[in-house]
Design an enzyme around this catalytic site. Structure first.
Site, mmCIF file in Angstrom:
data_model
loop_
_atom_site.group_PDB
_atom_site.id
_atom_site.type_symbol
_atom_site.label_atom_id
_atom_site.label_comp_id
_atom_site.label_asym_id
_atom_site.label_seq_id
_atom_site.Cartn_x
_atom_site.Cartn_y
_atom_site.Cartn_z
ATOM 1 N N LYS A 286 25.291 14.583 13.881
ATOM 2 C CA LYS A 286 23.939 14.616 14.462
ATOM 3 C C LYS A 286 23.886 13.748 15.718
ATOM 4 O O LYS A 286 24.445 12.646 15.744
ATOM 5 C CB LYS A 286 22.942 14.101 13.414
ATOM 6 C CG LYS A 286 21.477 14.188 13.845
ATOM 7 C CD LYS A 286 20.550 13.715 12.716
ATOM 8 C CE LYS A 286 19.084 13.831 13.107
ATOM 9 N NZ LYS A 286 18.170 13.409 12.023
ATOM 10 N N SER B 82 14.507 16.584 11.119
ATOM 11 C CA SER B 82 15.032 16.406 12.440
ATOM 12 C C SER B 82 16.490 16.786 12.580
ATOM 13 O O SER B 82 16.987 16.958 13.687
ATOM 14 C CB SER B 82 14.876 14.932 12.827
ATOM 15 O OG SER B 82 15.669 14.110 11.985
ATOM 16 N N SER C 214 13.972 14.672 6.878
ATOM 17 C CA SER C 214 14.842 15.263 7.903
ATOM 18 C C SER C 214 16.157 15.830 7.408
ATOM 19 O O SER C 214 16.896 16.435 8.179
ATOM 20 C CB SER C 214 15.135 14.223 8.988
ATOM 21 O OG SER C 214 13.998 14.000 9.794
#
Lengths: 424, 424
Positions: free
Chosen positions: A71, A141, A165
């Protein structure tokens, strides 16, 4: 997908050990898949060129040759980091990798690239689309990580969760998503948002891969498959528990409950008093206060460029008093202690909604983390099970939750359930 | 020292408000002091040139014009960071300041420079000497911050504590050192070591400055001075509590107890069972396991250049199992809960040794954090009181400790005590 795209980490390692394939085989299979689907899915912020030094030489590597997506709020020395800012804040390369990146590399993992994050892992969406329906959000997210795993571009990707997330995008994209107990894997080198809740986790299409990654990162024992779920007590409770559920979610919960019972578990409604429902509100207080502190420098320099919802949260945090923050933290702590007694006396795991429904239409927002907030504030391990579809055929997950530091039991129960369903 | 070198933050702000001095007056006084003493004390890793944009324009700044030293494990955008490595790992400037740096700047503080840290805030010493006796260690890991404040080079400096890195050097150098409740001020942009214990704090020569900084960083109310300490219950207990105390420490504890009683407090021996003494051992397990994770990248790249004690700790951490780590974390959590009941029912604050004695001779080591380990693992706020001297005239501190999130009460009691002693 090719057979290799859909193999498990353990099966691939066995192939490597038997000399049936090469270290880079999975990497090449992932590249082919990315070439085919990235134009549509847009899961990647940055793709890394293959280097000959890709795999660190260590004995007994559990993740040897496993391609991983990172990420884009996680520091990397040889890849840029943009924190989902779309370019207003960019690092061409960190002084050192985030700790977890080295932990993965030591286990033989190969970094494919950086996956799209929303802005600082809050709400402003990136470019990623849901591979199950390109007109819908993948959730956030950890948007790119969930989508890349769902699209078969990579077997494993790192995400982080401060509200919902990991669990929410896993539910929307139809993959396993695991948020361990808070502070299980070091957050060092990862952009903090609300440090008392920020948790590193990961996505995979196979429960075994979730388990093997847990073992690799914590250097703990292999997660066991139990003979059955006899004696396992499962409490049904959503946080918040008020209000009617979306029909898709209700059906996902009841079908998972049925499957757990078929595997031998006892499933029942778990009564938790209204203090627990208030945790959703306390989560918002802690989130805002800590984000306003933690992103102080970014807000100072780039407040004008920030997304409206992030600015709104930071302003809420700036208007939140230390006294109110402390009240919310102490309320969370009381519930943590009380919930530990519930786990000790009444249930082994809790079964709860992952998200309010299937992935919402459109790419302008990433959906609502409401069913994850309280659990994240409590710091408990949560696992999204991608076992159900909604009425329109889209994935809708549910989560299994255990007490803090009972991650191994949680994963063992989930692995046994999936095994019993014959899904491996 | 000039009058300005020894003023308090509140008094300086009053002077500014009345137009009796200029924003940069304190900065210049500090520079003069640094020029006079830095060659001996060597508290600074980097000194920042004065810039015209030094003070951010915000209304109601509590720290306007206050020069601050920043420990060199804290990211700064316009100053290099070396993490106490002596040069094997250097950042010429971070992408953004650590969060706390912006929080200080918003309050009008002026960064003087970066203060010397031991290697990654562990044991390998930097160049700094104790201003009270240049042949002795200032303590560590926040060596430069404690020494710079003690030498009057700066009224305020940031430190961090994971074992005893604020309280011990404050004791050795004879200044106030405050470690708030863990997670009170964001650690974002600060090099982590053992994230479940890493805590940001600060040093000052005046208790009011410790208090004003707390108010500024948390945006909480001004810390009150009580009429007296009547009704305040003080429990005497060292962790670990076994073994005889150094005579200097024993005398510092008993003289502080007497002073507390003179101000109206009730002081008594606090019985805590042996579980609490075991926390010193659990601290070491958590420290090693988390440091091995958190510094994985640094160890991977620079293990050969690292100090022997850090390598030893990381190797201990690599040999520590997840199961053992969890046992130690859960033992700490049980004591946290039990200690909260003790604070609710029996005492308001605990009085304990800060260090095993005065600053040890030599610069090859930074002394022993043994009396801080358990409190740091518990996450409780700790304040070093620099009220006593040992037989050879060197400072020897004691610490006051409160329950988590009772920082305001702790500071209020300390402020009242110092006020009663007529030391302001």
């Amino acid at each position: 997908m090719t057979e290799l795209n859909d193999t498990t980490i353990d099966a691939f390692r066995a192939q490597l050990t038997r000399g049936e394939c090469e270290d880079l085989a999975w990497w090449h299979a992932c590249q082919a898949r990315i070439e085919a689907f990235e134009a549509d899915v847009q899961a990647w912020e940055y793709l890394k060129p293959l280097t000959s030094t890709a795999i660190l030489p260590y004995p007994g590597q559990l993740l040897r040759g496993v391609p991983v997506g990172i990420k884009d709020i996680i520091d990397t020395a040889d890849m840029p980091t943009t924190w989902g800012t779309g370019g207003y804040l960019v690092s061409p390369g960190a002084v050192v990798d985030a700790a977890v990146v080295t932990l993965l590399k030591r286990q033989g993992a190969m970094l494919l690239g950086k996956t799209v994050s929303t802005e600082f892992a809050y709400f402003t969406p990136g470019k990623t689309r849901n591979p199950q329906d390109l007109s819908r959000t993948p959730g956030g997210s950890s948007s790119g990580s969930a989508a890349a795993v769902a699209a078969g571009m990579v077997p494993l990707a790192l995400g982080t969760q401060t509200a919902g997330s990991i669990i929410r995008p896993a539910s929307y994209c139809g993959v396993f998503g695991f948020k361990p107990t808070v502070n299980t894997v070091s957050f060092s080198g990862i952009k903090a948002f609300a440090p008392s809740m920020d948790t590193l986790g990961w996505f995979a299409r196979h429960i075994e891969d979730i388990c093997t990654t847990f073992t690799a990162l914590t250097r703990s024992d292999v997660i066991k498959v139990l003979p059955d779920l006899g004696g396992i007590r499962v409490g049904l409770r959503n946080l918040p528990g008020d209000g009617p559920l979306d029909l898709d979610v209700e059906q996902a919960l009841s079908s998972t409950a049925r499957r757990l019972e078929q595997a031998g578990a006892k499933v029942f409604a778990l009564p938790l008093d209204s203090r627990y429902d208030a945790l959703v509100m306390h989560h918002q207080v802690v989130l805002a206060y800590e984000a306003a502190q933690t992103l102080a420098s970014e807000f100072q320099q780039h407040g004008e460029e920030m997304g409206a919802r992030l600015v709104e949260l930071i302003e809420q945090g700036l208007a939140t008093s230390y006294a109110d923050y402390r009240v919310s933290l102490l309320a969370a702590e009381q519930c943590k202690q009380a919930l530990s007694r519930v786990f000790a006396d009444e249930v082994d795991v809790i079964l709860a909604a992952s998200a309010p429904g299937v992935a919402p239409a459109g790419l302008h927002a990433t959906g609502d983390p409401v069913y994850c907030r309280a659990w994240t504030l409590l710091g408990v391990p949560c696992l999204n099970l991608p076992l159900s579809k909604g009425q329109d055929g889209l994935p809708v997950g549910v989560q299994l939750i255990a007490d803090r530091w009972q991650d191994e039991q949680l994963l063992s129960i989930a692995r046994t359930l999936i095994n019993a369903l014959g899904m491996q």
